[in-house]
Design a protein around this motif. Structure first.
Motif, mmCIF file in Angstrom:
data_model
loop_
_atom_site.group_PDB
_atom_site.id
_atom_site.type_symbol
_atom_site.label_atom_id
_atom_site.label_comp_id
_atom_site.label_asym_id
_atom_site.label_seq_id
_atom_site.Cartn_x
_atom_site.Cartn_y
_atom_site.Cartn_z
ATOM 1 N N ASP A 158 1.283 -14.151 0.572
ATOM 2 C CA ASP A 158 2.723 -14.774 0.068
ATOM 3 C C ASP A 158 3.734 -15.068 1.256
ATOM 4 O O ASP A 158 4.257 -15.806 0.956
ATOM 5 C CB ASP A 158 2.764 -14.527 -1.044
ATOM 6 C CG ASP A 158 3.779 -13.219 -1.116
ATOM 7 O OD1 ASP A 158 3.479 -12.283 0.561
ATOM 8 O OD2 ASP A 158 4.573 -13.351 -1.402
ATOM 9 N N ARG A 199 0.949 -0.995 -0.118
ATOM 10 C CA ARG A 199 0.026 0.415 -0.086
ATOM 11 C C ARG A 199 0.792 1.800 -0.133
ATOM 12 O O ARG A 199 0.980 2.219 -0.612
ATOM 13 C CB ARG A 199 -1.021 0.270 1.154
ATOM 14 C CG ARG A 199 -1.831 -0.880 1.263
ATOM 15 C CD ARG A 199 -2.912 -1.533 2.602
ATOM 16 N NE ARG A 199 -4.103 -1.667 2.362
ATOM 17 C CZ ARG A 199 -4.945 -1.683 2.061
ATOM 18 N NH1 ARG A 199 -5.486 -0.744 1.815
ATOM 19 N NH2 ARG A 199 -5.920 -2.923 1.223
ATOM 20 N N ARG A 221 -2.422 -13.425 -10.249
ATOM 21 C CA ARG A 221 -1.487 -13.106 -10.961
ATOM 22 C C ARG A 221 -0.253 -13.544 -10.874
ATOM 23 O O ARG A 221 -0.516 -14.913 -10.396
ATOM 24 C CB ARG A 221 -1.121 -11.340 -9.922
ATOM 25 C CG ARG A 221 -0.519 -12.232 -8.428
ATOM 26 C CD ARG A 221 -0.095 -11.284 -8.182
ATOM 27 N NE ARG A 221 0.538 -11.786 -6.181
ATOM 28 C CZ ARG A 221 0.395 -11.558 -4.827
ATOM 29 N NH1 ARG A 221 -0.993 -10.372 -5.378
ATOM 30 N NH2 ARG A 221 0.323 -12.086 -3.924
#
Ligand code: DC
Length: 224
Positions: A129, A38, A186
């Protein structure tokens, strides 16, 4: 050797509240890995980087310096001496963060920062992840999930309480699902449930019940 608890899962599954409390109870520092993505997104937007141009995102993010300050139960982040605060929690950042987080050079940078945090001591790290790519060898890895409805309701309540946004439940749900889709499809380090992780579905559990489930599942030698 520092001990690391990894907690992955989609947005709004309760990772932040759970990992904060687990950290407090055990005296492990809480690490919000999403905040690093972010911050990079926020910096890109402030600098007017073209968010549809991956090369521009790579080049810019490489130069962003994030200062780490461990203390108060968590690793806090500063950019240019300032804490980002609610500036990284806006709908605009929500909508753009996945574009930054899907880029390999950006992931490599954030992964290196996270791995380096073991120098601060024991950690509870939340993200997408952590259990698959950042700390895949930790003996304490969790996948926290909840139904899309439960997640959207929690996120909306949180946003209203913090005065960050006033979106309808439907808009919050649509934004969560859009981000889930990008995060799990992704190419690099997608969100997925790794083999051997402990899955907890929090849809019908209280926060305390989820915290207990995590604490119960820790390696015996970590519990004393
Ligand atoms: O958890 P969050 O909503 O603050 O995460 C912000 C963004 O960063 C979101 O698009 C998912 C991404 N992220 C990631 O790709 N890997 C992480 N370990 C943590 C977050």
């Amino acid at each position: 050797m520092s001990r690391v608890i990894g907690i992955d899962g989609p947005s709004g599954a309760g990772k932040s509240s759970v990992s904060r409390i687990v950290g407090e109870r055990l005296g492990f520092l809480h690490v919000d890995s999403g905040a690093l993505y972010r911050i990079l997104t926020w910096q890109c937007l402030e600098a007017g980087v073209d968010m549809e141009n991956p090369a521009a995102i790579h080049a810019f993010c490489e130069g962003v310096e994030i200062e780490l300050r461990p203390g108060n139960g968590s690793v806090e982040y500063y950019v240019g001496g300032e804490a980002p605060g609610s500036r990284i929690r806006t709908p605009e950042i929500n909508a753009n963060a996945s574009k930054v987080a899907r880029e390999k050079p950006v992931r490599d940078k954030v992964t290196a920062i996270l791995k380096g945090m073991v120098r601060f001591g024991d950690l509870v790290v939340e993200g997408r992840d952590i259990t698959t790519a950042v700390f895949p060898d930790s003996p304490a890895r969790f996948y926290l999930t909840a139904s899309a409805e439960a997640r959207a309701m929690r996120r909306q309540k949180e946003e209203i309480e913090k005065g960050i946004a006033n979106q309808s439940a439907e808009d919050v749900k649509a934004s969560l699902l859009a981000r889930d889709a990008i995060d799990s499809t992704r190419k690099y380090a997608p969100l997925r449930k790794a083999d051997g992780v402990i899955e907890i579905d929090s849809s019908f559990l209280t926060l305390e019940q989820v915290v207990e489930a995590v604490l119960d599942a820790l390696p015996e030698e970590w519990k004393s």
